[in-house]
Design a protein around this motif. Structure first.
Motif, mmCIF file in Angstrom:
data_model
loop_
_atom_site.group_PDB
_atom_site.id
_atom_site.type_symbol
_atom_site.label_atom_id
_atom_site.label_comp_id
_atom_site.label_asym_id
_atom_site.label_seq_id
_atom_site.Cartn_x
_atom_site.Cartn_y
_atom_site.Cartn_z
ATOM 1 N N UNK A 107 0.854 -1.182 0.000
ATOM 2 C CA UNK A 107 0.000 0.000 0.000
ATOM 3 C C UNK A 107 0.890 1.231 0.000
ATOM 4 N N UNK A 108 0.803 1.991 -1.067
ATOM 5 C CA UNK A 108 1.553 3.239 -1.177
ATOM 6 C C UNK A 108 0.562 4.390 -1.253
ATOM 7 N N UNK A 109 0.818 5.468 -0.537
ATOM 8 C CA UNK A 109 -0.063 6.625 -0.685
ATOM 9 C C UNK A 109 0.100 7.200 -2.094
ATOM 10 N N UNK A 147 -0.048 14.755 -7.128
ATOM 11 C CA UNK A 147 -0.796 15.049 -8.355
ATOM 12 C C UNK A 147 -1.967 14.079 -8.523
ATOM 13 N N UNK A 148 -1.758 12.815 -8.170
ATOM 14 C CA UNK A 148 -2.834 11.825 -8.268
ATOM 15 C C UNK A 148 -3.943 12.133 -7.275
ATOM 16 N N UNK A 149 -3.575 12.512 -6.077
ATOM 17 C CA UNK A 149 -4.571 12.839 -5.061
ATOM 18 C C UNK A 149 -5.381 14.064 -5.470
ATOM 19 N N UNK A 150 -4.716 15.052 -6.057
ATOM 20 C CA UNK A 150 -5.418 16.255 -6.507
ATOM 21 C C UNK A 150 -6.356 15.922 -7.658
ATOM 22 N N UNK A 196 -6.201 11.824 1.495
ATOM 23 C CA UNK A 196 -5.611 10.749 0.688
ATOM 24 C C UNK A 196 -4.104 10.653 0.903
ATOM 25 N N UNK A 197 -3.463 11.799 1.052
ATOM 26 C CA UNK A 197 -2.013 11.836 1.210
ATOM 27 C C UNK A 197 -1.576 11.626 2.650
ATOM 28 N N UNK A 198 -2.462 11.886 3.601
ATOM 29 C CA UNK A 198 -2.076 11.827 4.996
ATOM 30 C C UNK A 198 -1.223 13.022 5.381
#
Length: 103
Positions: free
Chosen positions: A18-20, A24-27, A47-49
């Motif tokens: 599991x990688x955060x 850019x993906x979270x946005x 999402x990023x923590x």
């Protein structure tokens, strides 16, 4: 007849990595979920923590003023080119699961 080999313990163990997501993906995910910029900041930060204060400048930079959206008509989505062959017919069939009758 040869005896079947039992798989070792290490072969049966599954490892889930599991990688955060990248920022850019979270946005991008947050922008796909809502148009409200503050909600995008909150979603991307979760999402990023990361704290919202660190994510906010990147979300604001990525925020693009969206033009006024017009409703998409079904005909616009599934339009076909001009053809003289007549209307296109699409047949959808449902495959039933194969039934096994025990003997």
């Amino acid at each position: 007849m040869l005896a079947k080999k039992k798989p070792s313990e290490t072969q049966n163990r599954r490892v889930t990595r599991v990688d955060p997501p990248a920022l850019e993906e979270a946005i991008a995910a947050a922008q796909g979920l809502t148009e409200d910029v503050e909600s995008q900041v909150e979603i991307a930060a979760q999402l990023m923590g990361m704290p919202e204060d660190e994510v906010r400048p990147e979300v604001m930079r990525a925020a693009v003023p969206t033009p006024v959206r017009r409703p998409v008509r079904l005909a616009d989505r599934f339009s076909m080119g001009e053809r003289n062959e007549g209307p296109k017919v699409v047949v959808v069939e449902r495959k039933r699961p194969r039934l096994v009758i025990p003997r």
